[in-house]
Design an enzyme around this catalytic site. Structure first.
Site, PDB file in Angstrom:
ATOM      1  N   LEU A 125       0.842  -1.193   0.000  1.00  9.19           N
ATOM      2  CA  LEU A 125       0.000   0.000   0.000  1.00  9.19           C
ATOM      3  C   LEU A 125       0.877   1.243   0.000  1.00  9.19           C
ATOM      4  O   LEU A 125       1.615   1.490   0.941  1.00  9.19           O
ATOM      5  CB  LEU A 125      -0.908   0.009   1.228  1.00  9.19           C
ATOM      6  CG  LEU A 125      -1.807   1.236   1.376  1.00  9.19           C
ATOM      7  CD1 LEU A 125      -2.889   1.230   0.301  1.00  9.19           C
ATOM      8  CD2 LEU A 125      -2.429   1.294   2.765  1.00  9.19           C
ATOM      9  N   HIS A 228       5.931   2.965  11.726  1.00 12.86           N
ATOM     10  CA  HIS A 228       6.525   4.150  11.102  1.00 12.86           C
ATOM     11  C   HIS A 228       5.473   5.250  11.028  1.00 12.86           C
ATOM     12  O   HIS A 228       4.288   4.984  10.778  1.00 12.86           O
ATOM     13  CB  HIS A 228       7.019   3.784   9.696  1.00 12.86           C
ATOM     14  CG  HIS A 228       7.833   4.831   9.031  1.00 12.86           C
ATOM     15  ND1 HIS A 228       7.279   5.940   8.438  1.00 12.86           N
ATOM     16  CD2 HIS A 228       9.187   4.955   8.861  1.00 12.86           C
ATOM     17  CE1 HIS A 228       8.229   6.687   7.918  1.00 12.86           C
ATOM     18  NE2 HIS A 228       9.400   6.117   8.166  1.00 12.86           N
TER      19      HIS A 228
END
Length: 342
Positions: A125, A228
């Protein structure tokens, strides 16, 4: 308008351009000519009659219908670990206790596993930075659920999604520096790149015994299960759809693996068929995902919908054209947001 569709051979240059923007730690689409070509080839081979269903890689691109520009990509692996081993760490707990010394310690551990072998995986993605607005990320991610709802027989009853783990502003992964580097003697970016092409070296070099996390540097311990910053929105989106972190993390950056029963995903469970009525006047109302039911020409858009009875919805000509449907066509719909159901 944005439409999500299956990738095609002539999307190679667009895919290569997206790969230049992904950055360190994005294992499944790296700035590497060989990997990009191999990924596109695998996706196109999915529709070869000789390809086994469990070997399929479904890659989707998001295209701006006005400009023709491809601004995002997402994918689904039908099954992981059947041809190449699928590794991750399971976070566990061991208790060390002594009544005589009045010591009781609960210690966290990491154990290498292949527990998710055979699961379907949401993967790859990525949305170009200048397209990260107007809920485009939700469309790009959740359109995969519409495909899975339409063709459920192609996927495993369990679904996983690996989230990119924490790294600092310089792309340094504290988890890798505290653990992986000691066994691989490679920079994180190099090991990550190799893992996307050949996983044999992982089995050869990874520690086989349980690892006590309290022996790792503090910043490495803190990174376990953390996401992240650029991936946090994607994690929240998937968690809102029903996926959960259950204590499995990536062996390179310590990022969390989300897991769910495929049928329990909100967008899969709540989506259903309606007939399309085409009208020039744009409907007002809640945003919905609307997808076609053609396998090789699957398409998904996001639009406001006003329900017209139980089985009919009104779509504008632009939406109908993007979906490649006509008046009376059957489409699948579901609210974009998990906050409200049909």
């Amino acid at each position: 308008m944005m439409v999500v569709r299956l990738i095609q051979a002539d999307d190679h240059e667009a895919l290569r351009e997206l790969a230049r923007k992904t950055g360190p730690g994005f294992t499944s689409l790296q700035d590497n000519d060989e990997q990009v070509a191999a990924k596109l080839s695998s996706a196109l081979q999915t529709f070869d009659p000789e390809t086994r269903p469990e070997d399929a890689l479904y890659l989707f691109v998001m295209e701006d219908t006005e400009t023709g520009e491809v601004v995002g990509i997402s994918g689904i692996e039908a099954a992981v670990g059947l041809n190449d081993p699928w590794y991750n760490y399971r976070v566990g707990t061991l208790v060390h206790a002594s009544r005589e010394l009045e010591v009781y310690n609960q210690l966290h551990t990491l154990t290498i596993t292949n527990d998710h072998t055979g699961y379907s995986e949401l993967c790859t993605l990525f949305l170009a930075p200048d397209a990260r607005h107007s809920k485009h990320g939700s469309l790009l991610s959740k359109s995969r659920f519409m495909f899975m709802a339409e063709f459920s027989h192609l996927f495993n009853e369990h679904l996983i999604a690996e989230m990119r783990g924490y790294s600092d502003e310089n792309g340094i992964s504290p988890f890798w520096e505290g653990l992986g580097r000691h066994f691989f003697s490679l920079d994180f970016s190099e090991a990550d790149k190799l893992s996307s092409m050949d996983k044999v070296f992982i089995a050869e070099l990874m520690p086989k015994n349980t690892i006590y996390t309290n022996l790792l540097p503090e910043d490495a311990q803190q990174a376990i299960g953390q996401t992240h910053q650029n991936t946090t929105p994607a994690r929240k989106l998937l968690e809102n759809e029903g996926m959960r972190y259950t204590g499995y993390v990536d062996i390179f950056d310590g990022g969390p693996t989300l897991v769910a029963r495929t049928d329990d995903i909100r967008a899969i469970q709540d989506s259903h068929y309606v007939k399309a009525r085409i009208d020039e006047h744009p409907p007002e109302g809640e945003l919905y995902l609307v997808s076609s039911n053609d396998f090789k020409d699957f398409r998904c858009c996001m639009t406001a919908l006003t329900s017209v009875g139980k089985h009919v919805v009104t779509l504008t000509p632009d939406v109908a054209e993007a979906l490649n449907i006509t008046e009376g066509s059957t489409v699948r719909v579901v609210p974009l947001s998990s906050g409200r159901r049909f």
